[in-house]
Design a protein around this motif. Structure first.
Motif: not given
Length: 76
Positions: A27-52
């Motif tokens: 599954v394609r995804h972003s690297p773990i990213t740290e922001t002011d909000a926290g740590h995130h990984v982002n990916l997309r569902a098969p229907d292209d819906l963004p998931i965090e």
């Protein structure tokens, strides 16, 4: 419309485990990213819906009025 769906993960170690699972499943995804909000990984569902997948920092949760001690559905 719906911007994205976010799922809380308990801690950064669990987020790394999710990243490894996604890698094993191809599954394609972003690297773990740290922001002011926290740590995130982002990916997309098969229907292209963004998931965090997110580990929210307590201070950010407080700003949003979220009680990090309250029971919630957490994956990981």
């Amino acid at each position: 419309g719906l911007d994205h769906v976010a799922f809380a993960v308990s801690d950064v170690a669990s987020l790394r485990t999710w990243q490894q699972r996604l890698d094993r499943m191809g599954v394609r995804h972003s690297p773990i990213t740290e922001t002011d909000a926290g740590h995130h990984v982002n990916l997309r569902a098969p229907d292209d819906l963004p998931i965090e997948l997110v580990v929210m920092k307590p201070e950010f949760a407080t700003e949003l009025g979220v009680d990090v001690c309250a029971p919630m559905a957490v994956i990981g």
